[in-house]
Design an enzyme around this catalytic site. Structure first.
Site, PDB file in Angstrom:
ATOM      1  N   ALA A 209      55.496  36.504  29.045  1.00 22.45           N
ATOM      2  CA  ALA A 209      54.564  36.799  30.138  1.00 22.45           C
ATOM      3  C   ALA A 209      53.875  35.516  30.577  1.00 22.45           C
ATOM      4  O   ALA A 209      54.217  34.431  30.098  1.00 22.45           O
ATOM      5  CB  ALA A 209      53.537  37.825  29.680  1.00 22.45           C
ATOM      6  N   ASN A 210      52.943  35.619  31.478  1.00 21.25           N
ATOM      7  CA  ASN A 210      52.123  34.470  31.863  1.00 21.25           C
ATOM      8  C   ASN A 210      50.695  34.930  32.094  1.00 21.25           C
ATOM      9  O   ASN A 210      50.389  36.112  31.972  1.00 21.25           O
ATOM     10  CB  ASN A 210      52.721  33.760  33.088  1.00 21.25           C
ATOM     11  CG  ASN A 210      52.792  34.676  34.286  1.00 21.25           C
ATOM     12  OD1 ASN A 210      51.772  35.162  34.763  1.00 21.25           O
ATOM     13  ND2 ASN A 210      54.013  34.948  34.762  1.00 21.25           N
ATOM     14  N   ARG A 211      49.832  33.993  32.428  1.00 24.62           N
ATOM     15  CA  ARG A 211      48.399  34.290  32.462  1.00 24.62           C
ATOM     16  C   ARG A 211      47.921  34.915  33.771  1.00 24.62           C
ATOM     17  O   ARG A 211      46.725  35.081  33.966  1.00 24.62           O
ATOM     18  CB  ARG A 211      47.605  33.005  32.233  1.00 24.62           C
ATOM     19  CG  ARG A 211      47.766  32.413  30.863  1.00 24.62           C
ATOM     20  CD  ARG A 211      46.872  31.180  30.747  1.00 24.62           C
ATOM     21  NE  ARG A 211      47.179  30.396  29.570  1.00 24.62           N
ATOM     22  CZ  ARG A 211      46.667  30.650  28.366  1.00 24.62           C
ATOM     23  NH1 ARG A 211      45.857  31.665  28.199  1.00 24.62           N
ATOM     24  NH2 ARG A 211      46.978  29.886  27.353  1.00 24.62           N
ATOM     25  N   SER A 212      48.789  35.234  34.690  1.00 24.31           N
ATOM     26  CA  SER A 212      48.340  35.816  35.959  1.00 24.31           C
ATOM     27  C   SER A 212      47.601  37.133  35.717  1.00 24.31           C
ATOM     28  O   SER A 212      48.059  37.990  34.960  1.00 24.31           O
ATOM     29  CB  SER A 212      49.553  36.064  36.855  1.00 24.31           C
ATOM     30  OG  SER A 212      49.166  36.851  37.959  1.00 24.31           O
ATOM     31  N   ALA A 275      53.048  36.112  39.975  1.00 26.19           N
ATOM     32  CA  ALA A 275      53.563  34.993  39.183  1.00 26.19           C
ATOM     33  C   ALA A 275      54.810  35.500  38.468  1.00 26.19           C
ATOM     34  O   ALA A 275      54.745  36.009  37.352  1.00 26.19           O
ATOM     35  CB  ALA A 275      52.506  34.531  38.193  1.00 26.19           C
TER      36      ALA A 275
END
Ligand SMILES: Cc1cc2nc3c(=O)[nH]c(=O)nc-3n(C[C@H](O)[C@H](O)[C@H](O)COP(=O)(O)O)c2cc1C
Length: 409
Positions: A209-212, A275
């Site tokens: 995942a990412n921090r969006s 993102a």
């Protein structure tokens, strides 16, 4: 739909004025700011004190007001409103509006205004059915004034029955929402927005995942809806409520997101704020990977579909305006300009995400954003502002770029 909207409520001198106090509360519950003007007659029914306590703003009553008039108060009251609601609209106020009279603050503001107006008439059935009121109502409708009610039912006067009861506060709120959407600059447009991160599965319990946070994309979808657009929001996994008045499709992975985007086309504008993970695990394990003392499993990656480039290169269903987002940690503008050319989109909104803390601060997950808008004409540097304000500004630009709905479209 009403969040951040500025409502100017004109309370006329009718017995239904007490319901307008509840209307103030209902509007504020939905995030609108409410300014109140009361006619002289209205103050016989409810007090400015009550209206002011509920609206949390000073109530305006006088045309010749030393405090307000140094900056032409009656003009400013209209200019600083998105919608004017007249409730209760007395027979007298309707007559003044229909004839362009302006001898008190309420009527002067209504005449010195180009804002949408919603009237909620309330009067005795004989007043409502009188030929003079019929003429005035027809004239106001022809002038573009919107009506809600009156409803039929028992009157305050004993034994009186018939059309003349003011619409209920919630009916007025819903009419206001419809009117604002119908008069917005994106009326009749379909706007597609993506938001949030994607989750790319490694096995049934793990993912990349990412921090969006989705805050910027969701704010854009909400702003587009407030501007009157039909909005489809394709959202990755976020901890945010669905924005009001928006059709939300919830997805997990980049491939799901592309499928949902393609299913949502055609659109007039597409804003890709999500993102999207560039890569996913080359193969997804069917069972949870076990830490059984053996070698650490290698994580092989493969490329995800490029949603922005795919849509920007569509030959027949390409939205007229395709906007991408670029999150960079260095050379923000240069990378974003290159991205605009490479992806074939019209605009790139670039932001510097090098400041992230991962919890509260920074762009990703934070509440404010300083962006650069990259178009074919050049680069604009927008000062840091709340994500809601960035969304409003971007949507205003989208509306200006699409222009009014033309007969040729
Ligand atoms: C007890 C009472 C109730 C009234 N109710 C109404 C009403 O519901 N609708 C209406 O049009 N006028 C009503 N009127 C008459 C208005 O108050 C009057 O026409 C006044 O001039 C309206 O002023 P405005 O339009 O500036 O508020 C009522 C008057 C009284 C004394």
């Amino acid at each position: 739909m009403l969040a951040t909207k500025r409502i100017l409520l004109i309370i006329g001198g009718g017995i239904a004025a007490y319901k307008s106090l509840d209307l103030i509360r209902r509007l504020k519950e939905r995030g609108a700011s409410v300014r109140v003007i009361m006619t002289a007659a209205a103050q016989h029914f409810v007090t400015p004190l009550a209206a002011g306590a509920l609206s949390h703003e000073r109530v305006f009553t006088e045309l010749f007001d030393r405090e307000a008039e140094h900056d032409i108060g009656h003009i400013r009251l209209s200019r600083e409103a998105d919608l004017i609601i007249v409730a209760p609209a007395t027979a007298d106020l309707m007559a003044k509006m229909a004839h362009g009279l302006a001898d008190d603050l309420a009527s002067a503001v209504l005449l010195a205004s180009d804002k949408p107006v919603l009237v909620a008439p309330a009067m005795n059935p004989l007043m409502w059915s009188h030929a003079a009121t019929r003429r005035n109502a027809a004239q106001l409708a022809a002038d573009g004034v919107a009506f809600i009610g009156p409803n039929a039912g028992a009157m305050a006067e004993r034994g009186e029955d018939g059309p003349g009861r003011m619409a209920e506060p919630m009916e007025i709120v819903e009419a206001a929402e419809r009117l604002l959407a119908a008069s917005g600059p994106l009326k009749g447009r379909h706007v597609l927005v993506t938001s949030g991160p994607t989750h790319e599965p490694i096995d049934p319990v793990r993912y990349i995942a990412n921090r969006s946070s989705g805050k910027q994309g969701h704010a854009i979808a909400a702003a587009a809806a407030r501007a009157g657009a039909q909005v489809t929001l394709v959202s990755g996994p976020v901890n945010l409520p669905d924005p009001a008045g928006v059709d939300v499709r919830h997805v997990e992975s980049a491939r799901d997101m592309l499928a949902a985007v393609e299913a949502a086309l055609p659109a007039d504008a597409a804003i890709f704020a999500a993102a999207v993970a560039d890569w996913r695990a080359a193969s997804e394990a069917g069972e949870k990977l076990k830490k059984d003392g053996n070698a650490i499993p290698p994580l092989m990656l493969t490329e995800n579909p490029d949603i922005l480039a795919t849509v920007a290169h569509l030959s027949n269903r390409r939205p007229r305006l395709v906007v991408g987002f670029a999150a960079e940690t260095q050379n923000v503008v240069a990378y974003a300009q290159a991205k605009r050319a490479r992806k074939g989109c019209d605009w790139i909104v670039a932001n510097d995400v090098s400041q992230h803390s991962g919890i509260a601060g920074g762009v990703m997950g934070g509440d404010s954003n300083a962006v650069h808008l990259i178009t074919a004409e050049g680069v604009e540097h927008w000062p840091e502002a709340s994500k809601a304000a960035v969304a409003e500004k971007l949507i205003a630009r989208v509306a200006a770029s699409l222009g009014p709905l033309g007969a040729a479209e």
